[in-house]
Design a protein around this motif. Structure first.
Motif, PDB file in Angstrom:
ATOM      1  N   GLU A 163     -13.378 -19.231  -4.109  1.00 58.02           N
ATOM      2  CA  GLU A 163     -13.558 -19.799  -2.781  1.00 58.02           C
ATOM      3  C   GLU A 163     -12.228 -20.304  -2.226  1.00 58.02           C
ATOM      4  O   GLU A 163     -11.866 -19.986  -1.091  1.00 58.02           O
TER       5      GLU A 163
ATOM      6  N   LEU B 100      -6.545 -20.479   5.775  1.00 62.39           N
ATOM      7  CA  LEU B 100      -7.202 -21.753   6.035  1.00 62.39           C
ATOM      8  C   LEU B 100      -6.537 -22.920   5.315  1.00 62.39           C
ATOM      9  O   LEU B 100      -6.833 -24.078   5.612  1.00 62.39           O
TER      10      LEU B 100
ATOM     11  N   TRP C 173     -10.011 -18.808   0.903  1.00 65.38           N
ATOM     12  CA  TRP C 173      -9.556 -19.650   2.014  1.00 65.38           C
ATOM     13  C   TRP C 173      -8.043 -19.504   2.211  1.00 65.38           C
ATOM     14  O   TRP C 173      -7.562 -19.465   3.343  1.00 65.38           O
TER      15      TRP C 173
ATOM     16  N   LYS D  68     -16.478 -28.656  -1.256  1.00 67.79           N
ATOM     17  CA  LYS D  68     -15.775 -29.066  -0.041  1.00 67.79           C
ATOM     18  C   LYS D  68     -15.139 -30.441  -0.213  1.00 67.79           C
ATOM     19  O   LYS D  68     -13.967 -30.642   0.120  1.00 67.79           O
TER      20      LYS D  68
END
Length: 179
Positions: free
Chosen positions: A118, A127, A122, A94
């Motif tokens: 990942e 996202l 996203w 993250k």
């Protein structure tokens, strides 16, 4: 103008083909020479270490993020411009992603695949719209591309999943795609 940051996902080992290490070194150098900041996993081993040392040698700014449990295993590179230790792998990913404008994937193993999938997921979910570039050094990622074609053919993903990332043969080819 704010400095552009490129997150590089890559292996904590060198792999067997010397071209992998050369690609890491070339990408680190190109990031620094183009006044961009390297964001990566803060390891001083394998392609991670090669990429960071090359960026540093070229005068670049480096931003490393490593979870506490990997500080010894991946030999946390503490001489970076910014060195952050997180509690978990998820937090590491993250922090790396949130501090990057684009993502490049060099050869690597399960961890690199985890990181790539990942951010790909996203993107697929809307996202983010950050550039994702898979650097296919000596065809290293060709089996992955074949797997994605199989996943599409079997109805588990739409063909547009491949629209969320670009493919480059070399770091030099990747650079304009990361800008």
């Amino acid at each position: 103008m704010r400095q552009r940051s490129i997150c590089v996902f890559c292996g904590a080992s060198d792999g067997i083909d010397p071209a992998y290490g050369a690609a890491g070194e070339a990408l680190g150098t190109l990031i620094a020479e183009n006044n961009m900041r390297l964001v990566y996993g803060a390891g001083d081993v394998g392609l991670m270490g090669r990429t960071a040392r090359a960026a540093q040698s070229a005068g670049g700014v480096t931003f490393g993020v490593i979870p506490q449990h990997l500080v010894d295993w991946e030999v946390g590179k503490t001489d970076l411009t910014t060195y952050i230790v997180t509690e978990t792998m998820h937090e590491r990913k993250k922090v790396m992603f949130m501090n990057a404008d684009a993502v490049a994937l060099l050869p690597g193993g399960a961890g690199s695949l985890d990181e790539f999938f990942e951010v790909l997921t996203w993107a697929q979910l809307g996202l983010h719209a950050k550039p994702l570039v898979l650097i296919n050094t000596n065809g290293y990622w060709t089996p992955l591309l074949t797997l994605l074609d199989h996943i599409i053919a079997e109805g588990f993903a739409k063909a547009n999943i491949k629209d969320f990332f670009k493919i480059a043969a070399t770091p030099q080819d990747a650079l304009p795609l990361l800008k």
